[in-house]
Scaffold this active site. Structure first.
Site, PDB file in Angstrom:
ATOM      1  N   GLU A 198       0.850  -1.185   0.000  1.00  0.00           N
ATOM      2  CA  GLU A 198       0.000   0.000   0.000  1.00  0.00           C
ATOM      3  C   GLU A 198       0.887   1.238   0.000  1.00  0.00           C
ATOM      4  OE1 GLU A 198      -3.846   1.985   2.276  1.00  0.00           O
ATOM      5  OE2 GLU A 198      -2.909   0.226   3.135  1.00  0.00           O
ATOM      6  N   GLY A 235       3.058   2.255  10.636  1.00  0.00           N
ATOM      7  CA  GLY A 235       2.898   1.560  11.901  1.00  0.00           C
ATOM      8  C   GLY A 235       2.619   0.088  11.690  1.00  0.00           C
ATOM      9  N   ALA A 236       1.749  -0.197  10.709  1.00  0.00           N
ATOM     10  CA  ALA A 236       1.388  -1.587  10.428  1.00  0.00           C
ATOM     11  C   ALA A 236       0.602  -1.617   9.132  1.00  0.00           C
ATOM     12  CB  ALA A 236       0.572  -2.176  11.574  1.00  0.00           C
ATOM     13  N   MET A 237       0.381  -2.825   8.612  1.00  0.00           N
ATOM     14  CA  MET A 237      -0.327  -2.999   7.345  1.00  0.00           C
ATOM     15  C   MET A 237      -1.241  -4.201   7.421  1.00  0.00           C
ATOM     16  SD  MET A 237      -0.924  -1.904   4.380  1.00  0.00           S
ATOM     17  CE  MET A 237      -2.146  -2.671   3.314  1.00  0.00           C
ATOM     18  N   GLU A 238      -2.484  -4.015   6.959  1.00  0.00           N
ATOM     19  CA  GLU A 238      -3.558  -4.989   7.171  1.00  0.00           C
ATOM     20  C   GLU A 238      -3.650  -6.056   6.093  1.00  0.00           C
ATOM     21  OE1 GLU A 238      -5.596  -1.520   4.843  1.00  0.00           O
ATOM     22  OE2 GLU A 238      -4.014  -1.754   6.352  1.00  0.00           O
ATOM     23  N   ASN A 239      -2.574  -6.399   5.408  1.00  0.00           N
ATOM     24  CA  ASN A 239      -2.617  -7.421   4.372  1.00  0.00           C
ATOM     25  C   ASN A 239      -3.474  -8.608   4.806  1.00  0.00           C
ATOM     26  OD1 ASN A 239      -0.278  -5.994   3.088  1.00  0.00           O
ATOM     27  ND2 ASN A 239       0.761  -6.817   4.891  1.00  0.00           N
ATOM     28  N   HIS A 250      -6.797  -2.169  15.144  1.00  0.00           N
ATOM     29  CA  HIS A 250      -7.040  -1.435  13.890  1.00  0.00           C
ATOM     30  C   HIS A 250      -6.770  -2.314  12.679  1.00  0.00           C
ATOM     31  CE1 HIS A 250      -6.989   2.274  11.337  1.00  0.00           C
ATOM     32  NE2 HIS A 250      -6.170   1.517  10.614  1.00  0.00           N
ATOM     33  N   GLU A 251      -5.598  -2.951  12.654  1.00  0.00           N
ATOM     34  CA  GLU A 251      -5.257  -3.742  11.473  1.00  0.00           C
ATOM     35  C   GLU A 251      -6.174  -4.956  11.331  1.00  0.00           C
ATOM     36  OE1 GLU A 251      -3.391  -2.249   9.501  1.00  0.00           O
ATOM     37  OE2 GLU A 251      -2.702  -0.777  10.956  1.00  0.00           O
TER      38      GLU A 251
END
Length: 919
Positions: free
Chosen positions: A180, A320-324, A356-357
């Site tokens: 992303e 911070g993070a990624m929701e793959n 959140h993720e």
């Protein structure tokens, strides 16, 4: 000669675009939108005069120009052979959507040195003359394609050279992806846009000894060993997704495993992968993801949909993070924690990020955004969901206060800056600069307003309808609002047309009057919104204004009635839909003090001349809405600071004394109440060109000194009371107690003779059993020119010099210090090999970015701090443009300041704009 003139015009246009932030507003071409005619002329210029623009230059993308893809990728099969030079083979089935159009695939050679090796269509290899290759695209003519075609493309890349950390790269010896927004095009050619949703299967091959874990999206369906010491794993994701949700990780990790049984009885295997040596820091993350699974089932009826859920923590990560899908990749600071190395705030932050993720699995993955203009559709909604998650598990009031503080600190300045934009902007050039506080935090407030308007039950009903209608689709913000309307029978047309399309922070001007004879109370509200780039005038917003009344004599709530004879309530939500409206409340038994914007019911600025300093102190003491009680104290302090701290300090001190003496209050809220508006907030409240950095710093110092001096007794008393650990104390109570204790210690450090604060800080550090107390002990002496400062900073370093995450805290302690040698200290740290790494985003954010947020040091009149930060931006831009961009945003509010601060920042911005090859 014409060609030379054209080239000169193109060069001038490009230079002007790069210098947009240094131009007066009336001359500036805003990056987000212009008045329609201006924007049209600019587009004509770009398409005409700049028609010969180099094909490797990014062009502005406009929402108004949206068209669906000419080809959709139905299935994508990928083979990765991971090594220093990695081979990537893609087999993609494309289905034509419009006849006669070429297949234009996205692909960029930079930043991983991608080299095209082979193009094959329906089993036939294409010669170089059969397609067109540019630095940004690969185009296959329609003549080579059928209604359905299988396109096979082989490329090679060099992940270790990808310092931008976008696409496929290496982190601490492990392979990792970040796709992303447009990272997938850095390792393959494809239609790389969110409305192209495909089913993926991925085969990963790598050396088994070096990379024993090979991870991908979905479920692993096949694995095996090869004869040459390599092994493979094949992953299949049954759910269609856009390319930005693709993920791959390969490496040698320590693993924490857990299980969760969903509400329908399905077993899910949960695994958290971390670098070896960090496995003792995963327990909180494991508990957080299980809580998130359960909470989303109970609160919003959302059940997890696969058999596996994997989290990987990596040290080098831009976000911070990624929701793959099923393979969440996290910055290690958003996963790893224990009480010895992490503060209480870290624990809550990690819980929120993990939530959140995971919540993106539905609000972002199962239903995604049609295009990047709709980014707030998934991010604003998911931020709201993670806020509610944290609120339900912790102090709801404290969480609301923290969220509003973040909005005011990060998003309000954005709304008032040259980069002001709506939560759904009409255009962009670089999508990675689109991940803003406006899209996220203001977007969440827009969702919260809908929740306020339709009610908690109505919002859940609307959200369920949204997921039912659009599961497996890429949709728009309008689709979300329509589901809310249909589920609740409400008309949100004005709400949608203003909040989603208009930039800026609305200002509410309130006046009131009480008719003692008629027992009515009138509230007149006028709304306005300052001009923003491309939007000189605004239509009235649809604003929910939550109001209560507190009796001036009784000091108790007065029932609020919109009509005579109806049953009163403590709070009523007024719908402000016009530029000016008057609301009349009935059967008001005594003259009240208005309690306005209860719970912070809308992201607006409030001006009420009827509320004098004494009224604010009254509300801080007696309002039954805990947010208004807190906010009244903040507003009291703000008005005193805006006046240069020449009057009203005694009233503020007495109000704070009352707060600290409150029996049974939420200690987390009490701690937040002791943290008054800082210099940044005061500067942001100034008119353009009026912020005097020296005067602001002086006023803050004066108020803090008065509080430390006048409240020394109660601060010490409160500190001592909360330094005692009760038996059977819950984790939440312990965190709140520590927060209040450390807020008192921090306040005491502003005493003109801070011997007591220094003594307490040293004793607390030496006796600390957790990072919270240890860190805040150092923080208390951070700004003091005393031996204890060096003593505690040095001890902190020796304790944690081998822990990369904790060292980020040490960087920030140096970067935010008010001592005179702060910049020299920052430069020294940057020169320490093996301590600071400029290629690591966490290091940069903790040191360089935090230095740029150090108000008094950064705004030194010499301008040396401005020069230093711009030097780092230039350096970073060649390593990681996303990180450089984030640091550069600290300079966007330069117009607020008086000379010499504004001229100093502007000169450095012009130097930055003139830099050759700026990204």
């Amino acid at each position: 000669q014409q060609q030379q003139q054209q080239q000169q015009r193109r060069w001038q246009a490009g230079l002007a675009a790069r210098r947009w932030w240094a131009c007066p507003q009336q001359e500036r071409l805003g990056p987000w939108q212009q008045q329609q005619q201006q924007q049209q002329r600019w587009q004509e210029q770009r398409r005409g005069l700049c028609g010969a623009m180099a094909e490797d230059q990014q062009q502005e993308i406009r929402l108004a120009d949206y068209t669906a893809p000419a080809y959709l990728a139905e299935t994508i099969e990928l083979d990765f052979e991971l090594d220093d030079t990695t081979a990537v083979a893609s087999r993609i089935k494309y289905v034509r959507q419009r006849d006669g159009e070429d297949l234009v695939l996205n692909g960029e050679a930079k930043p991983a040195n991608m080299v095209l090796q082979r193009v094959c269509v329906d089993g036939k290899d294409l010669a170089e003359s059969d397609y067109k290759l540019t630095p940004l695209n690969l185009t296959i003519p329609a003549a080579h394609l059928q209604a359905e075609s299988l396109v096979e493309i082989d490329v090679t890349i060099e992940p270790a050279k990808n310092t931008a950390l976008a696409g496929l790269y290496k982190s601490s010896g492990n392979f990792c992806t970040q796709c992303e927004a447009e990272g997938a095009r850095n390792f393959m050619y494809l239609v790389d846009r969110p409305d192209n949703m495909s089913r993926y299967s991925t085969k990963v091959v790598a050396n088994k000894q070096k990379y024993p874990y090979l991870l991908g999206n979905g479920n692993d369906v096949e694995r095996g060993d090869l004869d040459d010491g390599r092994h493979f794993v094949k992953w299949v994701d049954p759910w269609p997704k856009p390319s930005y949700l693709f993920a791959l990780v390969a490496g040698d990790f320590a693993v924490d495993e857990g299980d969760f049984k969903t509400c329908s009885g399905k077993d899910v295997k949960i695994r958290i992968f971390v670098e070896r040596g960090d496995e003792h820091k995963t327990a909180h993350a494991m508990q957080s993801i299980k809580r998130a699974f359960k909470w989303d089932e109970e609160r919003f009826d959302r059940e997890y949909d696969l058999e596996q859920f994997n989290i990987v923590a990596v040290s080098d990560f831009n976000m911070g993070a990624m929701e793959n899908k099923s393979l969440n990749i996290f910055n290690s600071r958003a996963v790893l924690c224990d009480s010895n190395t992490s503060t209480d705030a870290d624990f809550e932050r990690i819980e929120g990020i993990i939530g959140h993720e995971y919540f993106h699995n539905w609000s972002g993955n199962r239903v995604t955004c049609r295009d990047w203009f709709q980014l707030t559709l998934k991010e604003g909604l998911t931020v709201f969901r993670d806020q509610e998650f944290t609120s339900d598990l912790n102090s709801r009031v404290a969480k609301r206060i923290s969220d509003v503080k973040l909005l005011r600190m990060a998003q309000y300045p954005e709304d008032a800056s040259p980069i002001s934009h709506p939560i759904r902007p009409p255009s962009y050039v670089e999508i990675n600069n689109f991940y803003t506080a406006t899209v996220y935090e203001k977007g969440a407030e827009v969702i919260r307003m809908i929740n306020t308007i339709v009610g908690v039950a109505g919002f859940k009903k609307g959200l369920n309808l949204y997921f039912e209608r659009h599961d497996g689709q890429a949709v728009t913000c309008d689709d979300f609002v329509k589901a809310m309307e249909d589920a609740n029978g409400v008309d949100l047309t004005q709400f949608r047309e203003t909040w989603y399309s208009q930039a800026g922070t609305p200002v509410l001007t309130v006046s009131t009057s009480y008719d003692a004879d008629a027992k009515t109370y009138s509230i007149n509200i006028k709304q306005s919104c300052p001009p923003t780039p491309g939007q000189a005038t605004k239509q009235p917003f649809d604003i929910p204004v939550a109001v209560g009344l507190i009796g001036a004599e009784s000091r108790k709530p007065v029932p609020v009635k919109l009509a005579a004879g109806e049953e009163g309530t403590d709070t009523v939500v007024l719908r402000l839909t016009e530029a000016e409206q008057t609301f009349v409340l009935h059967e008001v038994s005594e003259k009240p003090v208005p309690s306005l914007m209860r719970g912070f019911s809308a992201p607006v600025k409030l001006h009420c001349a009827d509320l004098k300093l004494a009224d604010l102190a009254f509300l801080a003491a007696h309002d039954t809405d805990e947010f208004v009680r807190y906010d009244s104290l903040q507003e009291l302090a703000m008005q005193i600071l805006q006046g240069g701290a020449t009057e009203g300090i005694d009233l503020l001190v007495s109000s704070l004394r009352n707060v600290l003496k409150t029996e049974g209050g939420d200690k987390m809220v009490l701690a937040l109440s002791l943290t008054l508006p800082d210099a940044h907030a005061i500067a942001e409240s100034c008119e353009t060109g009026q912020a005097d950095a020296d005067a602001i710093a002086s006023a803050v110092s004066k108020v803090n000194t008065a509080i430390a001096t006048e409240l020394e007794d109660v601060l010490i008393e409160t500190y001592n009371a909360n330094n005692l650990v009760p038996e059977n104390e819950s984790d939440g109570d312990a965190a709140a107690r520590r927060a209040l204790k450390n807020a008192c210690l921090n306040a005491l450090a502003s005493h003109p003779e801070p011997a007591k604060a220094r003594e307490l800080a040293v004793a607390q550090f030496e006796g600390a059993t957790n990072m919270t107390d240890r860190f805040y002990a150092v923080l208390a002496v951070r700004d003091l020119d005393c031996p204890e400062r060096k003593q505690l900073l040095d001890k902190f370093f020796e304790l944690f010099k081998h822990d990369r995450l904790v060292m980020n805290k040490w960087f920030t302690l140096h970067a935010r210090s008010d001592v005179s040698d702060c910049m020299a200290s920052v430069k020294d740290i940057m020169g320490r090999e093996g301590v600071f790494e400029i290629t690591n985003p966490n290091n940069v954010y903790s040191l360089v970015l935090q230095f740029a947020k150090n108000f008094s040091v950064f705004h030194d009149k010499s301008g040396e701090s401005y020069k230093f930060v711009v030097d780092q931006i230039i350096r970073l831009d060649k390593i990681n443009p996303q990180v450089a961009s984030r640091v550069a945003k600290t300079l966007t509010n330069w117009r607020l300041f008086a000379t010499p601060w504004s001229s100093g920042i502007k000169a450095e911005l012009e130097r930055l704009a003139a830099e050759k090859d700026l990204s």
